[in-house]
Design a protein around this motif. Structure first.
Motif, short mmCIF file in Angstrom:
data_model
loop_
_atom_site.label_atom_id
_atom_site.label_comp_id
_atom_site.label_asym_id
_atom_site.label_seq_id
_atom_site.Cartn_x
_atom_site.Cartn_y
_atom_site.Cartn_z
N SER A 348 52.75 40.21 49.71
CA SER A 348 52.90 41.14 48.59
C SER A 348 51.64 41.22 47.73
O SER A 348 51.56 42.07 46.83
CB SER A 348 54.08 40.70 47.71
N LEU A 349 50.65 40.36 48.00
CA LEU A 349 49.43 40.36 47.20
C LEU A 349 48.44 41.39 47.74
O LEU A 349 47.99 41.29 48.88
CB LEU A 349 48.79 38.97 47.21
N ASP A 350 48.12 42.37 46.93
CA ASP A 350 47.12 43.38 47.26
C ASP A 350 45.82 42.98 46.56
O ASP A 350 45.66 43.19 45.35
CB ASP A 350 47.59 44.76 46.80
N VAL A 351 44.90 42.37 47.33
CA VAL A 351 43.68 41.84 46.72
C VAL A 351 42.86 42.95 46.09
O VAL A 351 42.33 42.81 44.98
CB VAL A 351 42.85 41.06 47.76
N ALA A 352 42.73 44.08 46.79
CA ALA A 352 41.94 45.19 46.25
C ALA A 352 42.50 45.67 44.92
O ALA A 352 41.76 45.89 43.95
CB ALA A 352 41.88 46.33 47.25
N ALA A 353 43.82 45.82 44.84
CA ALA A 353 44.44 46.25 43.58
C ALA A 353 44.25 45.22 42.49
O ALA A 353 44.02 45.56 41.32
CB ALA A 353 45.93 46.52 43.80
N ALA A 354 44.32 43.93 42.86
CA ALA A 354 44.12 42.87 41.88
C ALA A 354 42.70 42.90 41.33
O ALA A 354 42.47 42.64 40.14
CB ALA A 354 44.42 41.52 42.51
N LEU A 355 41.73 43.23 42.17
CA LEU A 355 40.34 43.30 41.71
C LEU A 355 40.14 44.47 40.75
O LEU A 355 39.41 44.35 39.76
CB LEU A 355 39.39 43.42 42.90
N VAL A 356 40.76 45.58 41.04
CA VAL A 356 40.67 46.72 40.13
C VAL A 356 41.31 46.38 38.79
O VAL A 356 40.78 46.70 37.72
CB VAL A 356 41.32 47.97 40.75
N ALA A 357 42.45 45.71 38.84
CA ALA A 357 43.18 45.36 37.61
C ALA A 357 42.42 44.37 36.75
O ALA A 357 42.62 44.33 35.53
CB ALA A 357 44.55 44.80 37.96
N THR A 358 41.54 43.57 37.35
CA THR A 358 40.81 42.54 36.60
C THR A 358 39.34 42.89 36.41
O THR A 358 38.54 42.02 36.05
CB THR A 358 40.92 41.19 37.33
N ASP A 360 37.58 44.22 34.20
CA ASP A 360 36.94 44.02 32.90
C ASP A 360 36.84 42.54 32.51
O ASP A 360 36.30 42.22 31.45
CB ASP A 360 37.71 44.76 31.81
N LEU A 361 37.33 41.66 33.36
CA LEU A 361 37.32 40.23 33.06
C LEU A 361 36.03 39.57 33.54
O LEU A 361 35.38 40.03 34.48
CB LEU A 361 38.51 39.53 33.71
N HIS A 362 35.70 38.46 32.91
CA HIS A 362 34.59 37.61 33.34
C HIS A 362 34.95 37.04 34.72
O HIS A 362 36.12 36.78 35.01
CB HIS A 362 34.44 36.48 32.31
N PRO A 363 33.97 36.81 35.61
CA PRO A 363 34.27 36.22 36.92
C PRO A 363 35.09 34.93 36.85
O PRO A 363 35.93 34.67 37.71
CB PRO A 363 32.89 35.97 37.53
N ARG A 364 34.84 34.13 35.83
CA ARG A 364 35.62 32.90 35.64
C ARG A 364 37.10 33.21 35.52
O ARG A 364 37.96 32.48 36.05
CB ARG A 364 35.12 32.20 34.36
N GLU A 365 37.44 34.30 34.86
CA GLU A 365 38.83 34.68 34.69
C GLU A 365 39.38 35.41 35.91
O GLU A 365 40.56 35.33 36.21
CB GLU A 365 38.99 35.54 33.43
N VAL A 366 38.50 36.13 36.60
CA VAL A 366 38.93 36.82 37.82
C VAL A 366 39.47 35.83 38.85
O VAL A 366 40.54 36.02 39.43
CB VAL A 366 37.77 37.64 38.42
N VAL A 367 38.72 34.74 39.09
CA VAL A 367 39.18 33.79 40.11
C VAL A 367 40.45 33.08 39.67
O VAL A 367 41.31 32.77 40.50
CB VAL A 367 38.07 32.79 40.49
N HIS A 368 40.60 32.83 38.37
CA HIS A 368 41.85 32.25 37.88
C HIS A 368 43.02 33.22 38.09
O HIS A 368 44.11 32.81 38.50
CB HIS A 368 41.73 31.89 36.40
N GLU A 369 42.78 34.50 37.80
CA GLU A 369 43.84 35.50 37.97
C GLU A 369 44.22 35.65 39.44
O GLU A 369 45.40 35.78 39.78
CB GLU A 369 43.37 36.84 37.40
N LEU A 370 43.23 35.63 40.33
CA LEU A 370 43.53 35.73 41.76
C LEU A 370 44.30 34.51 42.24
O LEU A 370 45.22 34.62 43.05
CB LEU A 370 42.23 35.89 42.55
N GLY A 371 43.91 33.33 41.73
CA GLY A 371 44.64 32.12 42.09
C GLY A 371 46.08 32.17 41.62
O GLY A 371 47.00 31.82 42.37
N ALA A 372 46.28 32.65 40.40
CA ALA A 372 47.65 32.77 39.88
C ALA A 372 48.44 33.81 40.67
O ALA A 372 49.64 33.65 40.92
CB ALA A 372 47.61 33.15 38.40
N ALA A 373 47.76 34.88 41.09
CA ALA A 373 48.43 35.94 41.83
C ALA A 373 48.92 35.46 43.19
O ALA A 373 50.03 35.79 43.62
CB ALA A 373 47.49 37.14 42.00
N VAL A 374 48.10 34.66 43.89
CA VAL A 374 48.54 34.18 45.20
C VAL A 374 49.65 33.15 45.05
O VAL A 374 50.57 33.08 45.88
CB VAL A 374 47.35 33.63 46.02
#
Length: 425
Positions: A348-358, A360-374
């Protein structure tokens, strides 16, 4: 009568106060000195937990509280981040100023080059001026260097950051990761994160910044637990040895590949991508050894970067790997990941959509958000390590770091209660 903190807080004096103290006492000595210089009634340091979901208040056992952990004179109290001021300050890197009836409470990021080490929390007897807040933000930045230096000599900080015990495989894997998961360095900002599976899956990420180049790697060793961790150790050791010999990217790939072929049991292999960015010419090359494609976010659109696929490392002895061009434009965001992000139960995780949604975030927060998403997509049942590296490429002149931006934001606007203005990325 309460005293007003003096302006022009001297960071040099603060650092002088810790000279001659034992490494284990350096942070507490710096905190005590800062409290004395600011007139703070309370001052504590909280270090970021390895989970990314908590901070840990480290003190001596003399101040122990119920439910906290203790070990050899150290005391660790875990505070969950979700919905707290601590989470907001770590995520935004903005100083928080909360007005009290008899002063103010400040929560200040302790960060170096974008690596969020922890927080400084202090209670002042009066509401501070913008100058005082900026000075304290600068002192918190200096404290980051104290922590970085002190933790080379003691296990206390490492112990404090572990809210759950590590297995032997996780201990081995931890040693393969870079000391700092985030790096802001002028032409780029980079951040990595590893969400470990219940059974360690042998993932690693690594980077190093030289005078004219940035090297980045992401790898996934076959198998699980100690066998996978040892295989990853062999490969990462070979790669680092080749890099430190001064070999070019193609030679690094050959050297590390042969380290596996010559020393690992038959049938053992590592998938991975190795990237080298030439900071002078602003060009990049990548080796792709049987690994999931990376993603690029450009002009608000995220898509996979299709690369030629070569055999995993360790499969074909003496193999020469093809260097492929990695297109980089200023403003690009490149995300490398392992197949744990694409496990069947994470469908159910759409990585491309998650990248678009994040975006505006700093890369530090992007990887945290992707980790939480998975983790959300798998219902917490992560069957393989999920690892990601996010690289923001600017390509131009030096950019300001979080700490510099945060200090200016504090100086410009923190005279009022509440959160200081954002650093304006």
């Amino acid at each position: 009568m309460p005293t007003t903190p003096a302006t022009g807080l001297d960071v040099g004096t603060l650092l002088d106060r810790i000279e001659g103290t034992a490494p284990i006492q350096a942070v507490e000595a710096a905190a005590e000195a800062l409290a004395g210089m600011t007139g703070a009634r309370e001052l504590t340091f909280l270090i970021a937990d390895f989970s990314g979901r908590a901070v840990v208040r480290l003190t001596s056992t003399a101040s122990r509280t119920e439910g906290a952990r203790t070990q050899e004179g150290a005391h660790a109290e875990t505070v969950t981040l979700h919905g707290t001021v601590y989470e907001r300050v770590l995520r935004t890197q903005e100083v928080d100023v909360q007005a009290l009836a008899d002063g103010a409470r400040l929560t200040v990021p302790v960060t170096d080059r974008g690596d969020a080490i922890g927080l400084l929390e202090l209670v002042l007897p009066t509401h501070p001026s913008a100058r005082v807040i900026a000075d304290i933000a600068g002192a918190a930045h200096a404290l980051a260097y104290v922590v970085i230096a002190a933790r080379r000599y003691t296990d206390v900080f490492e112990w404090g950051q572990r809210t759950t015990p590590f297995s032997l495989a996780a201990e081995i894997q931890r040693r393969l990761l870079p000391a700092a998961y985030t790096c802001e360095a002028g032409q780029f900002t980079l951040a990595g994160w590893l969400e470990p599976a219940a059974s360690v899956g042998g993932d690693t990420f690594d980077y190093t910044l030289n005078r004219d180049s940035l090297h980045v790697s992401i790898t996934d060793a076959v198998g699980h637990e100690v066998d996978a961790a040892l295989l990853a150790t062999l490969f990462v050791g070979g790669l680092r040895n080749a890099r430190r010999k001064g070999l070019d990217l193609g030679a690094q790939a050959r050297y590390a590949n042969d380290a596996l072929a010559d020393n690992a049991p038959a049938g053992q292999f590592v998938t991975g991508q190795l990237v080298r960015i030439d900071l002078a010419t602003r060009t990049a090359a990548v080796v792709n050894a049987g690994h999931p494609f990376p993603f690029r976010l450009r002009h608000g659109r995220a898509e996979e970067i299709e690369l030629g696929i070569e055999p995993p490392f360790g499969v074909v002895p003496r193999k020469s790997f093809r260097l492929q061009r990695l297109s980089l434009d200023p403003g690009d965001r490149i995300v490398l990941l392992t197949d744990g992000m694409q496990e069947r139960n994470a469908g159910s995780l759409d990585v491309a959509a998650a990248l678009v949604a994040t975006q505006d975030l700093h890369p530090r927060e992007v990887v945290h958000e992707l980790g939480a998403a998975v983790m959300h997509a798998t219902g917490g049942d992560l069957r393989d390590d999920a690892t990601m590296v996010c690289l923001d490429w600017y390509g131009g002149p030096q950019r300001r770091t979080d700490s510099e931006n945060g200090a200016d934001a504090a100086l410009a606007s923190a005279a009022r209660p509440g959160v200081a203005d954002p650093p304006g990325r």
